[in-house]
Design an enzyme around this catalytic site. Structure first.
Site, short mmCIF file in Angstrom:
data_model
loop_
_atom_site.label_atom_id
_atom_site.label_comp_id
_atom_site.label_asym_id
_atom_site.label_seq_id
_atom_site.Cartn_x
_atom_site.Cartn_y
_atom_site.Cartn_z
N ARG A 132 42.60 19.22 36.63
CA ARG A 132 41.97 18.16 37.43
C ARG A 132 42.20 16.76 36.90
NH1 ARG A 132 38.68 22.59 37.34
NH2 ARG A 132 39.01 23.71 39.28
N THR A 176 40.58 23.74 32.81
CA THR A 176 41.03 23.20 34.10
C THR A 176 40.47 21.82 34.38
OG1 THR A 176 39.20 24.25 35.30
CG2 THR A 176 41.25 25.51 35.11
N GLY A 192 36.08 29.79 33.18
CA GLY A 192 36.18 31.23 32.93
C GLY A 192 34.94 32.03 33.25
N GLY A 193 34.11 31.52 34.16
CA GLY A 193 32.88 32.22 34.51
C GLY A 193 33.11 33.61 35.06
N GLU A 194 34.26 33.84 35.68
CA GLU A 194 34.57 35.16 36.25
C GLU A 194 35.00 36.14 35.17
OE1 GLU A 194 33.25 33.14 38.96
OE2 GLU A 194 35.08 32.23 38.22
N ASN A 278 28.22 29.52 38.05
CA ASN A 278 27.56 30.78 38.39
C ASN A 278 27.25 31.62 37.16
OD1 ASN A 278 30.64 31.06 38.57
ND2 ASN A 278 30.00 33.18 38.34
N ASP A 320 27.51 33.11 44.26
CA ASP A 320 28.51 32.33 43.53
C ASP A 320 28.51 30.86 43.95
OD1 ASP A 320 30.65 31.98 41.65
OD2 ASP A 320 32.02 31.84 43.34
N ASP A 322 28.35 27.91 42.46
CA ASP A 322 28.45 27.09 41.24
C ASP A 322 27.87 25.70 41.44
OD1 ASP A 322 30.23 29.25 41.10
OD2 ASP A 322 31.46 28.23 39.62
N ARG A 347 27.47 23.35 45.88
CA ARG A 347 28.16 24.43 46.57
C ARG A 347 27.22 25.14 47.53
NH1 ARG A 347 32.52 26.83 43.06
NH2 ARG A 347 31.92 28.93 43.63
N TRP A 557 41.53 27.35 45.08
CA TRP A 557 40.94 28.58 45.60
C TRP A 557 41.30 28.77 47.07
CZ3 TRP A 557 35.02 29.93 44.92
CH2 TRP A 557 34.82 31.28 45.27
#
Length: 600
Positions: A132, A176, A192-194, A278, A320, A322, A347, A557
């Protein structure tokens, strides 16, 4: 209230506490010059507004492409360039090249930096290999690489001054976000929340790269830099173990709550503001409780990291949603009283207006009428649920292996990270939005380090009876109402720019740069760039001419199907099927396009 940042910076110059004397006064002064663009967000208040007004609502239709530059990378290009003096600094997605271009010599490449990174980091970047943007300060350019390396480059030569690792990709941690320079520190979050990464905000010394402090989003009080009595939520102390009490057992250790969005700063209050993402996993039945402090706005002391106040927008997130989107700082009058405000487009589909000095909640309204997971946010200060969303049980995803249909917004939110802009001329916020709903089926998932920790299958589509997936809106944060709205076929995934010329700019996923009248929303200009735009529009002036610059390169995304070559409809966490039609309008690319008015 012509320019909030001017007043904030004036307070620094006229005698804040002694600690403020170490402020990066050079950067503050540079950010006041509209001819340059020295921060990804335009200024510390995240206005994304420029006082340049050579391009106006009367002549914007005459804009034309002035020059272009290829980054040589074919993935999603988020963020935008910096302009410092006669040099433009352009970045790209993985492998994260950085270019310094001479604006007085036909965009000649003065230097290029391209880090050597392990490509194994690519599959653990959840939603494309995006970056970003860059930060500038103390004669250095700062880049947060995909492999979490924070690197300081000499702005004149591109040579590495120092570098430090902010995380560990083997655990699913990636970089990112754009760093931000404040005082004598560089601030950066983590992605890296996922992958069950535990979110944190870290401050590094601008001279050496040595860690000054790190504050986690979740966990024990001392690791979150939260004081049980001094840190407040909605005016009340959060109390001891405020996070631990809202997780079952040690689930907080896999709790996500990462910090990959945008950061703002109020020099007068000496506070940095940002949001957490999230909680892990996406299956809510595996993590009972409010899961604090995921989905939370943090206000922290810049020098110590101590949290002044917090506000959790979506307790026990089931969708989700966020909370990482930008915090925009403005001074406006609400109910006849001048207030120092923080405005946040979450979100979850609600736009929040808070008092940034203490976190008092003033306005919370839907900024897309399609939002249905909650009826409203409880604004009754005497209620036990004050400040919480009042849920519609029809759209709860609490039961595993049950496919819940028609939830609005989808997981990518009414707005994702694509930043809004604020104009002090109109008093309005200009917001790129998604108009997308979803089906959501959670399932049980086990944790393995470095592997996805999601636990849900999603499908995305426009709201029932509609065929457009995006709106570009003007929002009044004082009243919580839409001033005007423009439909777009796909989500508006680019960042907006507002200018003193009564023009607001944004890009579309099909690849159009568009200019609109800031007061009415009337389209003034559009130009099709080589690829879909998910970058942020910026402006600068050189040799007496105003320019508009934007990166195009479909991805992120929403565009992950094109960017990564995915075709399964539920792939890309549900985005591939929802945005399958993009293939008919654009293709991969990686280009900077710069616009100007023709010579008279």
């Amino acid at each position: 209230m012509r320019n909030l940042l001017f007043k904030l910076c004036l307070s620094v110059a006229t005698g804040l506490a002694a600690g403020a004397a170490s402020a990066n006064e050079e950067l503050i002064k540079m950010s006041q010059n509209p001819k340059e663009w020295v921060m990804p967000t335009g200024n510390y208040a995240n206005h994304r507004y420029s006082q340049l007004k050579q391009i106006t609502s009367e002549n914007a239709a005459k804009l034309q492409a002035a020059w272009t530059f290829s980054t040589g990378v074919l993935r999603g290009h988020e963020g935008g360039p910096l302009v410092i003096g006669n040099v433009m600094y352009v970045h790209g997605p993985f492998p994260n090249p950085v270019f310094a271009l001479d604006l007085d010599n036909g965009g000649k490449i003065l230097w290029k930096y391209e880090p050597k990174q392990n490509p194994d980091v690519i599959p653990i970047m959840c939603c494309d290999t995006v970056n970003r943007g860059l930060a500038y300060g103390d004669g250095k350019i700062f880049l947060h690489q995909a492999d979490t390396t924070l690197v300081a480059l000499d702005a004149k030569t591109g040579n590495v001054v120092w570098s430090t690792k902010n995380g560990d990709p083997a655990k699913g941690e990636t970089g990112t976000s754009a760093p931000v320079v404040i005082k004598d520190k560089v601030f950066v979050g983590i992605s890296g929340g996922e992958f069950a990464v535990r979110g944190s905000m870290t401050a590094y010394d601008i001279k050496t790269g040595k860690q000054a402090w790190r504050a986690y989003s979740i966990g024990p009080d001392n690791e979150m830099l939260i004081d049980p009595q001094k840190t407040t939520e909605l005016g009340k102390p959060v109390g001891k173990d405020s996070s631990l009490k809202t997780w079952e057992g040690d689930q907080w250790k896999l709790g996500g709550s990462t910090t990959w969005g945008w950061y703002s700063y109020d020099p007068e209050l000496n506070l940095i503001y940002y949001g957490s993402a999230n909680p892990g996993t996406w299956n809510p039945s595996q993590r009972p409780g409010d899961n604090k402090w995921s989905m939370t706005i943090f206000a922290r002391d810049v020098d110590t990291g101590n949290a002044r106040w917090v506000y959790q927008m979506t307790p026990h997130d089931e969708w989700d949603y966020d909370g990482v989107n930008e915090m925009i700082l403005v001074d406006q009058t609400i109910g006849g009283t001048p207030r120092k405000l923080l405005v946040h487009f979450d979100r979850n589909g609600f736009a929040y207006t808070l008092d940034r000095t203490n976190g008092e909640l003033l306005v919370a309204e839907k900024y897309d009428p399609a939002v249905n997971w909650a009826a409203k946010v409880d604004m009754d200060k005497n209620s036990k649920t004050y400040g919480r969303p009042l849920l519609d049980s029809k759209y709860s995803t609490q039961k595993a292996d049950v496919n819940v249909k028609g939830i609005c917004p989808a997981a990518l939110g009414t707005k994702d990270q694509q930043p809004a802009a604020f104009s002090p001329d109109t008093g309005l916020f200009y917001v790129p939005t998604n108009h997308v709903c979803m089906d959501y089926e959670p399932f049980k998932v086990s944790y393995t380090a470095g592997q996805p920790y999601v636990g849900a299958t999603l499908s995305m589509y426009p709201p029932s009876g509609e065929n457009h997936m995006g709106n570009f809106i003007a929002w009044d944060a004082r009243t919580g109402k839409i001033a005007w709205s423009t439909k777009e076929q796909f989500s508006v995934w680019s960042g907006a720019l507002a200018t003193a010329g009564n023009v607001v700019f944004y890009g579309t996923l099909e690849g159009y740069l568009k200019a609109a009248d800031a007061k009415t929303g009337k389209e003034l200009f559009k130009f099709k760039t080589p690829s879909g735009i998910i970058g942020n529009v910026t402006t600068y002036e050189r040799s007496g001419k105003q320019y508009i610059a934007v990166l195009s390169g479909v991805g992120g995304w929403a565009g992950i199907g094109l960017a990564a070559g995915l075709t399964e409809p539920t792939a890309g966490l549900g985005a591939v099927g929802g945005y399958a039609g993009l293939r008919d309008y654009t293709a991969l690319g990686g280009q900077l396009t710069v616009f100007s008015l023709p010579d008279s």
